[in-house]
Design a protein around this motif. Structure first.
Motif, short mmCIF file in Angstrom:
data_model
loop_
_atom_site.label_atom_id
_atom_site.label_comp_id
_atom_site.label_asym_id
_atom_site.label_seq_id
_atom_site.Cartn_x
_atom_site.Cartn_y
_atom_site.Cartn_z
N LYS A 1 0.83 -1.21 0.00
CA LYS A 1 0.00 0.00 0.00
C LYS A 1 0.86 1.26 0.00
O LYS A 1 0.55 2.23 -0.68
CB LYS A 1 -0.94 0.00 1.21
CG LYS A 1 -2.08 -0.98 1.06
CD LYS A 1 -2.98 -0.95 2.27
CE LYS A 1 -4.13 -1.91 2.11
NZ LYS A 1 -5.04 -1.91 3.26
N ASP A 2 1.95 1.25 0.76
CA ASP A 2 2.85 2.40 0.78
C ASP A 2 3.51 2.64 -0.58
O ASP A 2 3.63 3.78 -1.03
CB ASP A 2 3.94 2.23 1.84
CG ASP A 2 3.40 2.30 3.26
OD1 ASP A 2 2.27 2.80 3.43
OD2 ASP A 2 4.11 1.87 4.18
N GLU A 3 3.93 1.56 -1.23
CA GLU A 3 4.57 1.68 -2.54
C GLU A 3 3.59 2.22 -3.59
O GLU A 3 3.94 3.09 -4.38
CB GLU A 3 5.13 0.33 -3.00
CG GLU A 3 6.33 -0.14 -2.21
CD GLU A 3 7.55 0.69 -2.47
OE1 GLU A 3 8.01 0.73 -3.63
OE2 GLU A 3 8.03 1.31 -1.52
N VAL A 4 2.38 1.71 -3.58
CA VAL A 4 1.38 2.16 -4.55
C VAL A 4 1.01 3.62 -4.27
O VAL A 4 0.89 4.42 -5.19
CB VAL A 4 0.14 1.24 -4.51
CG1 VAL A 4 -0.99 1.82 -5.32
CG2 VAL A 4 0.50 -0.15 -5.02
N ALA A 5 0.86 3.98 -2.99
CA ALA A 5 0.50 5.35 -2.63
C ALA A 5 1.61 6.33 -3.00
O ALA A 5 1.35 7.48 -3.32
CB ALA A 5 0.19 5.44 -1.15
N ALA A 6 2.86 5.87 -2.96
CA ALA A 6 3.99 6.74 -3.29
C ALA A 6 4.18 6.87 -4.80
O ALA A 6 5.05 7.61 -5.26
CB ALA A 6 5.28 6.20 -2.66
N GLY A 7 3.39 6.14 -5.58
CA GLY A 7 3.46 6.26 -7.03
C GLY A 7 4.51 5.37 -7.68
O GLY A 7 4.84 5.54 -8.85
N ARG A 8 5.05 4.42 -6.94
CA ARG A 8 6.07 3.53 -7.49
C ARG A 8 5.49 2.27 -8.11
O ARG A 8 6.21 1.42 -8.60
CB ARG A 8 7.08 3.17 -6.40
CG ARG A 8 7.95 4.34 -5.99
CD ARG A 8 9.04 3.91 -5.04
NE ARG A 8 8.56 3.74 -3.68
CZ ARG A 8 8.53 4.69 -2.77
NH1 ARG A 8 8.93 5.91 -3.06
NH2 ARG A 8 8.10 4.45 -1.56
N GLY A 9 4.18 2.13 -8.06
CA GLY A 9 3.54 0.95 -8.64
C GLY A 9 3.60 -0.25 -7.71
O GLY A 9 4.14 -0.18 -6.61
#
Length: 88
Positions: free
Chosen positions: A32-40
């Motif tokens: 969830k953190d990776e997706v929220a940060a825009g890294r996919g």
């Protein structure tokens, strides 16, 4: 013999450790953190590296258990490539 008096990770003199968050929940939070940060969506190698696991098969096991608990969806695309998706 190891001295427990100076170990900050231990709660009491009997060596009971504080409860850790289960791996499934930690992996889901990382995704969830990776997706929220825009890294996919992170691949299995990135998940395994972040979690400190030695190979990506542990990450795949965790991803499949997240699919079984309906936190993730997966589908197979062309040429057998697997796509993962967060369930809202």
């Amino acid at each position: 013999m190891r001295s427990y008096a100076f170990d900050p990770d231990l709660k009491d003199r009997y060596g009971s450790r504080p409860r850790r968050q289960p791996s499934k929940e930690r992996v889901l939070a990382f995704i969830k953190d990776e997706v929220a940060a825009g890294r996919g969506f992170p691949n299995a190698v990135r998940i395994a590296t972040h979690m400190g696991w030695k190979n990506e098969s542990s990450a795949y096991d965790c991803l499949y258990s997240l699919v079984a608990s309906r936190h993730l969806k997966t589908e197979v695309g062309q040429r057998g490539k697997r796509y993962w998706e967060l369930v809202a």
